[in-house]
Design an enzyme around this catalytic site. Structure first.
Site, PDB file in Angstrom:
ATOM      1  CE1 TYR A 166     -17.756   4.269  20.372  1.00  0.00           C
ATOM      2  CE2 TYR A 166     -17.312   5.822  18.595  1.00  0.00           C
ATOM      3  CZ  TYR A 166     -17.290   5.501  19.939  1.00  0.00           C
ATOM      4  OH  TYR A 166     -16.802   6.391  20.861  1.00  0.00           O
TER       5      TYR A 166
ATOM      6  NE  ARG B  22     -14.687   7.503  32.372  1.00  0.00           N
ATOM      7  CZ  ARG B  22     -15.677   6.760  32.871  1.00  0.00           C
ATOM      8  NH1 ARG B  22     -16.899   6.879  32.382  1.00  0.00           N
ATOM      9  NH2 ARG B  22     -15.440   5.899  33.845  1.00  0.00           N
TER      10      ARG B  22
ATOM     11  NE  ARG C 239     -55.382 -27.366  23.759  1.00  0.00           N
ATOM     12  CZ  ARG C 239     -56.025 -28.381  23.210  1.00  0.00           C
ATOM     13  NH1 ARG C 239     -56.946 -28.150  22.273  1.00  0.00           N
ATOM     14  NH2 ARG C 239     -55.769 -29.627  23.560  1.00  0.00           N
TER      15      ARG C 239
ATOM     16  N   GLY D  44     -22.433   8.655  27.438  1.00  0.00           N
ATOM     17  CA  GLY D  44     -22.347   7.873  28.675  1.00  0.00           C
ATOM     18  C   GLY D  44     -23.747   7.719  29.243  1.00  0.00           C
ATOM     19  CB  THR D  45     -26.615   5.747  28.020  1.00  0.00           C
ATOM     20  OG1 THR D  45     -25.917   4.505  27.924  1.00  0.00           O
ATOM     21  CG2 THR D  45     -26.669   6.418  26.663  1.00  0.00           C
ATOM     22  CG  ASN D  46     -23.987   3.214  32.505  1.00  0.00           C
ATOM     23  OD1 ASN D  46     -24.813   2.711  31.753  1.00  0.00           O
ATOM     24  ND2 ASN D  46     -22.834   2.635  32.780  1.00  0.00           N
ATOM     25  CG  ASP D  47     -22.829   9.156  35.340  1.00  0.00           C
ATOM     26  OD1 ASP D  47     -23.320   8.312  36.110  1.00  0.00           O
ATOM     27  OD2 ASP D  47     -21.734   9.692  35.535  1.00  0.00           O
TER      28      ASP D  47
ATOM     29  NE  ARG E 196     -14.912   0.859  32.324  1.00  0.00           N
ATOM     30  CZ  ARG E 196     -15.714  -0.199  32.125  1.00  0.00           C
ATOM     31  NH1 ARG E 196     -16.991  -0.101  32.371  1.00  0.00           N
ATOM     32  NH2 ARG E 196     -15.225  -1.338  31.686  1.00  0.00           N
TER      33      ARG E 196
ATOM     34  CE  LYS F 257     -53.153 -23.160  21.735  1.00  0.00           C
ATOM     35  NZ  LYS F 257     -52.409 -24.437  21.586  1.00  0.00           N
TER      36      LYS F 257
ATOM     37  CD  GLU G 104     -20.375  11.557  31.972  1.00  0.00           C
ATOM     38  OE1 GLU G 104     -20.658  10.524  32.608  1.00  0.00           O
ATOM     39  OE2 GLU G 104     -19.204  11.925  31.748  1.00  0.00           O
TER      40      GLU G 104
ATOM     41  N   GLY H 230     -47.694 -23.025  29.123  1.00  0.00           N
ATOM     42  CA  GLY H 230     -48.091 -23.386  30.476  1.00  0.00           C
ATOM     43  C   GLY H 230     -48.498 -22.235  31.363  1.00  0.00           C
TER      44      GLY H 230
END
Length: 888
Positions: free
Chosen positions: A864, A630, A96, A779-782, A574, A26, A758, A105
């Site tokens: 990728y 996999r 303000r 495998g970034t989850n594990d 998978r 603002k 992983e 808000g």
């Protein structure tokens, strides 16, 4: 000395648009409008740095702030020829908030500051309208008491409604100046009763009270929640804008309103907005009166009989149109504008880039690029990738009525209606007879995969944004609401209960995975449209990005969906998801529970043609694009029979007694199966499993290659490798099977063998593993689970608490933890390339579809990203934006 205060007004300003980090959105835009010579009430901005200093000093102001505010106030008084608190030259101001990111808000505002028992009479005399003056004073008392003194505004509303009833008035406008005087007396008495002190009469005291309240509102509950939902850092702080008041409530030649330079819902290039005659800004926001359309065209389209601003104030309207066009051209973006007309004179109170729907964002970006206002790169950079979720799934019609029965987490976008099913078997059976189903579970497990596939949407009472239900639903492109904790599911009774309401199997509900709402009954839907502006932006993005975008898919439906969204191959298939249905699960259980190699091979022989058929279809859909498959990854216990009926079924096939089979099942039990006998460890223990899968892959590659005429180069991924010797052992089996198939088929098969990184050890030893691996897929989850030492399925219990207490900024299972997990990814990439310069690098965890994580992948130089089918367009856009940012 630190400069805490910046002035603006009369065509000059100490700040400009580029100072939004310091002055807030603002303040920066008020300064910029002044520089453009637009009619802006003068004022000054206290910086966001002052806000941060205020909190660092335990809510005490910086030492030099008072002096700088005093100097800025004097400058404001000189510009206006008025003085705060001086009845002969009365100056009133607004106070303000204004953070660098718009938070509509969420924080506090005070208007008409400077009014007291003496100055209200001066305002009445100067304006010639006593009713206006005393109405403004009562507004000020109510707003200031609520924001600064902590007296709830409802207290004042009750007084006002009682007094209107006593006077036989239905509307505020029916009250006279004398009525307002009486109400003001009641307001002041209530303030003293509630706060223990009289309402402050000193304007300077009022000013500092309001400044402190705005700073304090940065940490109010709603602002904290908004920041959490929109990923706005706490240390950004808010600025405070003090500005000379202008009045839209000084009679029939005054008005106030809000407008957008283009339609924020559709993106149409037409002025879009509303206003009220004889009103202040909060009247428009509060909705206590029905606003009027700004343009005649909009009035006619809306079928309104209330005159437009264009009709009743043509000169002010013409000025506003000219200014709105000038601002849009200057900022090169659709503007959200606030304005006040005081006795015919137009004043601009705010300009900012307007919030818009995803559909509108695409149209505005494409139109502005076509108009030459912005480049195609800028058009691509302006679209929020996450907002595309609004366009990729059916959504609830905005006009639909909602009977909300519960709210959970918006775990997977889109909306779906169906009949309740409490088990995956029920879901499949109901789907088989043509019913649409919502699978309702306390929580899901891998065994629910067939029910989730059969369902239109998923609802769970437990779990977070990265629970099994959420992750799998996103991968399938199905709406999911998880963690709806107010719901109670009783499987035995077959009921879903909440707040005294009971729902049973077959009852119709709707889940909205975009908001987390669960609704009673069927609700009208809107279908996605992916052509036109969407296609244009995607084409531009594809021309900019460097990284490829693949998909995580193992079903033909997912693969086709991903291809329609522009996927450039499969980054993760998978295979375990292929074994849970029909005859497959029986054969799989037979293989697991056999205690001899011969028994396992006999069961695997049943699975081979099923696997081969699966792979043929995937290879044909991808038609020459890379497909990473996999090998079997999860713990074997996930496939084991649990119910007596399932044990009897497998025992019959294996010619064993149920008791003997039950003992074999118990022997396979693991205390911590996710860190147990899974991944490559299965293939080391039972190489025949990997050999079967490899044969299915290579035979399918030959068959699909012949059918499509496009050579298939499968990528065989070995999961959970931590030791090079594990990969060496399994790769030797894969190579042997490949040689056998090539000899049998008389064809040469090109293929790659790699691993999923992983485990932290795999990242640390990546240079050694790369001697064998031809690609790494992260495998970034594990990797997140093993780096943090926390379970993805259980972490939602405490991670949100961590976020709220500022220990973490993001859920590491949603956005990649760059400092920890990200360092392992960066290390493995560097070490892998050092050993094998042409090694292919990708990411296939859930982070592959998260825009912030995709930016990190671009920085690291991955080849990728791979994500669920419905996140492919998001990843394409995010990858382009990452390339733009990296280029500079």
């Amino acid at each position: 000395m630190t400069k805490w205060v910046y002035t603006f007004g009369d065509g000059a300003a100490e700040g400009r648009a580029g100072d939004r980090d310091l002055l807030g959105g603002k303040g920066a835009n008020l300064a910029e409008m002044c520089r453009l010579g637009l009619p802006v009430p003068p004022g000054f901005t206290i910086t966001t740095e002052a806000c941060n200093a205020y909190y660092s000093a335990a809510r005490s102001y910086p030492e030099a702030l008072a002096g700088q505010v005093g100097e800025a106030l004097t400058h404001l008084e000189q510009l206006t020829g008025r003085r705060l608190g001086d009845p002969s030259r009365l100056l009133l101001v607004s106070v303000r908030s204004g953070a660098r990111a718009s938070m509509p808000g969420m924080m506090d505002t005070v208007l008409n500051l400077g009014l007291n028992d003496a100055t209200v009479e001066a305002l009445a005399t100067e304006s010639g309208d006593a009713r206006f003056a005393y109405d403004s004073y009562r507004r000020f008392i109510q707003m200031y008491s609520d924001v600064v003194l902590g007296v709830d505004h409802e207290v004042f509303e009750e007084i006002l409604e009682d007094e209107k009833a006593n006077r036989g008035a239905e509307l505020d406008t029916e009250l006279t100046a004398e009525d307002w005087k009486a109400i003001i007396g009641l307001y002041k008495a209530k303030v003293e009763e509630e706060s223990g002190a009289p309402f402050p009469q000193d304007p300077e005291q009022q000013l500092w009270g309001a400044i402190g309240a705005v700073f304090s509102s940065w940490m109010n509950a709603r602002a904290i929640t908004y920041r959490r939902l929109h990923d706005i850092p706490e240390d950004w702080g808010t600025a405070v804008n003090v500005q000379a008041m202008v009045f839209g409530n000084m009679g029939e030649t005054s008005a106030t309103g809000v407008a957008f330079t283009r339609n924020p819902s559709t993106g149409e290039r037409a002025l879009y907005g509303e206003f009220l005659v004889n009103a202040q800004g909060e009247d428009v926001v509060a909705g206590i009166r029905t606003p009027q359309n700004i343009t005649e065209v909009a009035r006619i389209d809306a079928g309104s009989d209330k005159p437009s601003l264009e009709k009743i104030m043509p000169e002010a309207f013409a000025s506003f149109v000219a200014i709105s066009q000038k601002l849009e051209k200057h900022y090169r973006d659709m503007q959200d504008l606030e304005f006040t007309i005081e006795r015919g004179k137009l004043w601009m109170l705010q300009a900012r880039s307007g919030k818009r729907t995803a559909k509108a964002a695409l149209r505005i970006a494409v139109d502005m690029a076509s108009e030459g206002l912005i480049s195609q790169e800028e058009a691509v950079a302006r679209i929020d990738p996450g907002s595309l979720d609004q366009l990729l799934h059916p959504t609830i019609d905005p006009k639909a009525k909602r009977d909300v029965i519960a709210v959970g987490l918006p775990a997977s976008p889109g909306a779906a209606t169906g009949e309740i099913a409490f088990s995956s078997h029920e879901a499949e059976d109901m789907r088989a007879i043509g019913k649409r189903v919502i699978l309702v579970r306390i929580e899901t497990s891998p065994e629910d995969i067939h029910g989730m596939h059969a369902a239109e949407g998923i609802l769970t009472t437990r779990g977070g944004m990265t629970s099994h239900a959420a992750v799998v639903a996103r991968g399938m492109g199905k709406p999911c609401v998880s963690g709806a904790g107010t719901l109670r599911v009783d499987y035995r009774a077959g009921t879903l209960t909440v707040m005294g309401r009971t729902f049973r199997k077959g009852d119709v509900i709707t889940v909205d995975g975009g908001t987390g709402q669960v609704l009673n009954g069927a609700v009208p839907m809107q279908q996605p449209e992916l052509s036109g502006d969407f296609a244009s932006v995607m084409k531009w993005a594809d021309g900019i990005r460097r990284m490829k975008v693949r998909t995580n898919a193992e079903t033909p439906a997912d693969a086709r969906t991903a291809r329609s969204f522009g996927a450039e191959g499969i980054g993760l298939c998978r295979t375990e998801h292929m074994f849970f249905e029909g005859e497959r699960i029986i054969a799989m259980r037979e293989m697991i529970l056999s205690d001899t190699e011969a028994g396992r091979r006999a069961a695997l022989a049943k699975l081979l043609p099923m696997q081969r058929s699966d792979f043929v279809e995937l290879f044909e859909i991808m038609a020459g694009l890379p497909v990473t498959i996999r090998l079997l990854d999860p713990p074997l216990h996930e496939f084991l029979p649990k119910s007596d009926e399932e044990i009897d079924e497998v025992a019959t096939v294996m010619n064993l007694s149920p008791s003997a089979l039950r003992r074999r099942t118990e022997a396979l039990h693991e205390f911590n199966p996710m860190l147990g006998h899974r991944g490559c460890r299965l293939a080391v223990s039972y190489p025949e499993i990997a050999e079967m899968q490899a044969r299915a892959i290579f035979e399918a590659a030959v068959e699909a290659g012949r059918a499509t005429g496009r050579p298939v180069v499968p990528e065989v991924m070995v999961p959970l490798v931590g030791l090079k010797k594990e990969l060496d052992f399994i790769k030797a089996r894969i190579d042997a099977v490949a040689a056998d198939v090539m000899k049998e088929k008389g064809e040469t098969i090109g293929y790659l063998t790699g691993t999923m990184i992983e485990l932290p050890r795999a990242a640390v030893r990546a240079h050694v593993i790369a001697e064998t691996a031809e690609f790494f897929s992260f495998g970034t989850n594990d990797l997140t689970q093993t780096t943090f030492g926390i379970s993805r399925d259980d972490a939602s219990v405490f991670l949100e608490t961590y976020r709220q207490k500022g220990i973490i900024e993001q859920d590491p299972f949603v956005t990649l933890d760059k400092e920890g997990v990200g360092e392992f990814v960066r290390m493995a990439a560097q070490k892998g390339r050092a050993t094998r310069p042409d090694i292919k690098l990708g990411i296939c965890g859930e982070h592959g579809g998260d825009p912030a994580s995709i930016h990190f992948c671009e920085d690291v130089g991955l080849d990728y990203v791979s994500c669920s089918p419905f996140r492919v367009p998001i990843a394409r856009l995010a990858a382009a934006q990452a390339a733009i940012r990296k280029a500079g």
